[in-house]
Enzyme design. Structure first.
Site: not given
Length: 470
Positions: A105-106, A11
């Protein structure tokens, strides 16, 4: 549940805000809020400095401004973020063939499938190397969680924030998550959490002690049984490498309700153009055009039209969206519009214009039907729409100012690269600085200064990726 912590969850830390701070030296270490800046805007991401004031994602922007009036408020640059995300996902793809992106983003990574880790020591080494590689490639930090299941790996990465790594050894899960809020369990949102709280269940240990039968009574068979398994740490969900894109869509919320029918139609056409650009960017075409309208009273209407074959032609999508708009009553005002394309494919209908003409002919021959399948009467030429006061067209200064969104990149013929701090009253204020430079000077120009032009973002790291300004 695996015997070794070989599921990794990455993350990125406050991703949008961190990217803005990295590209704008004067904002490093200062509160930054990224999101919609209008009265109805919401926070997309807040930097850790802004979070200390209570600002968080999904918060109304007006509330964020009251909590942190001195923060920098910027509009998102999604193409810039996507370029950085592409670098990160490429690094994850080197670790394993099984990478499951959840957002820009993950992502989850199955290290076992990549043959890089068989035990805790190997998994930790991979995680630490990944963090170093991401920092070197993008200049940004990410937090890593490692565990024997997806749920626990995600919990671990959250605990590791910011810029950390946490490995949960198999066998220690219950001890770690037992005292935590029930909200850490996947599928427990605000409503479910409140329902459980009223029943006296607030922690993961409370869920275990309540037992499956009580949870089923409170939440139903599927949700109750699943929640009990998760609370016991039993999560066998695999990392799925391919997630098929179901649809592509764009939408806008307006600061002031739109009443002018012509203005509404122009906004729908503009959204259709943006949607097609995103559709083409993903390498897809689609058969079903969807129009979303949220009215002044928050009621939301959705209308759709399915074409004979998939298309990525802006004319076809724009005309279809226009036909759908004709089915919607916008009396009273419109606060949100959206256009989407679903039924995606990786090929395009050959004869797009013939298709559009054929559908127009069918529309003349067959009655349009509403959601219940009943014929809907279309207004004829003898029934003109009621006159609606026309909105005044924007002035040249207003049109120019819209080009200069706070946070977006510009270049000046004399002063070089910079970014917009703000604009209004015919002026635009620019701070001239670049990633890696010292904080730069601020200068103000006329919005129609011929030496000032919008620009693509500069890479955060020399030789790194960049993207066109969103």
């Amino acid at each position: 549940m695996r015997a070794a912590p070989t599921i990794l969850h990455l993350d990125m830390d406050a991703f949008f805000a961190a990217a803005e701070q990295a590209s704008k030296p004067s904002l490093r270490g200062k509160p930054v809020v990224v999101g919609g800046l209008g009265p109805r805007g919401v926070v997309a991401t807040a930097s850790y400095e802004a979070r200390r004031f209570g600002v968080h994602s999904a918060m109304p922007m007006g509330q964020a401004r009251r909590l942190a009036p001195n923060a920098a408020y910027l509009v998102p640059r999604f193409s810039f973020y996507r370029a950085i995300s592409g670098q990160v996902m490429e690094l994850l793809g080197r670790l394993s063939p099984l990478v499951e992106p959840l957002s820009l983003d993950e992502a989850f990574v199955d290290l076992e499938a990549g043959g890089l880790a068989e035990d805790s020591a190997g998994a930790r080494a991979v995680g630490e190397r990944l963090r170093r590689d991401i920092l070197a490639a993008t200049g940004l930090t990410g937090s890593v969680g490692l565990a024997g299941s997806k749920m626990l790996a995600k919990i671990a990465s959250e605990e590791a924030k910011p810029d950390g790594l946490l490995l949960i050894e198999p066998g220690t899960e219950r001890e770690l998550i037992g005292p935590r809020s029930v909200r850490i369990i996947p599928g427990v949102g605000p409503a479910t959490g409140e329902h459980l709280r009223r029943a006296g269940i607030t922690t993961v240990t409370d869920v275990v002690e309540a037992g499956e039968d009580e949870l089923v009574r409170l939440l139903g068979r599927a949700h109750g049984a699943g929640l009990h398994r998760m609370a016991l740490g039993r999560d066998d969900r695999p990392v799925v490498a391919e997630r098929d894109t179901k649809s592509v869509s764009v939408e806008d919320t307006f600061d002031v309700d739109l009443h002018d029918r012509l203005r509404i139609r122009l906004e729908v056409e503009r959204l259709a153009e943006r949607c097609v650009a995103r559709l083409r960017g993903s390498g897809h075409s689609g058969r079903t055009i969807v129009l979303k309208v949220r009215r002044y009273d928050f009621s939301t209407l959705t209308r759709s039209e399915t074409l004979r074959g998939p298309t990525d032609d802006p004319v076809v999508v724009r005309e279809a969206a226009g036909r759908l708009l004709d089915l919607v009553d916008t009396t009273g005002g419109v606060r949100l519009l959206g256009v989407g394309v679903s039924g995606l494919a990786d090929f395009t209908q050959e004869d797009l214009f013939a298709q559009a003409e054929a559908q127009a002919a069918e529309a003349d021959a067959e009655p349009v039907r509403d959601e219940g399948g009943e014929p809907r009467q279309s207004p004829g030429p003898a029934e003109p729409a009621a006159a609606v006061p026309q909105a005044a067209p924007p002035t040249a200064t207003e049109t120019a100012e819209r080009r200069w969104a706070p946070g977006h990149d510009v270049r000046h013929a004399v002063h070089g690269a910079g970014w917009v701090q703000g604009s209004g009253l015919g002026r635009v204020t620019v701070r001239f600085e670049e990633p890696g430079s010292e904080p730069g000077r601020v200068r103000t120009f006329s919005v129609d200064d011929p030496d000032l032009t919008p620009s693509d973002p500069l890479p955060l790291v020399p030789g790194g990726a960049t993207g066109a300004a969103a």
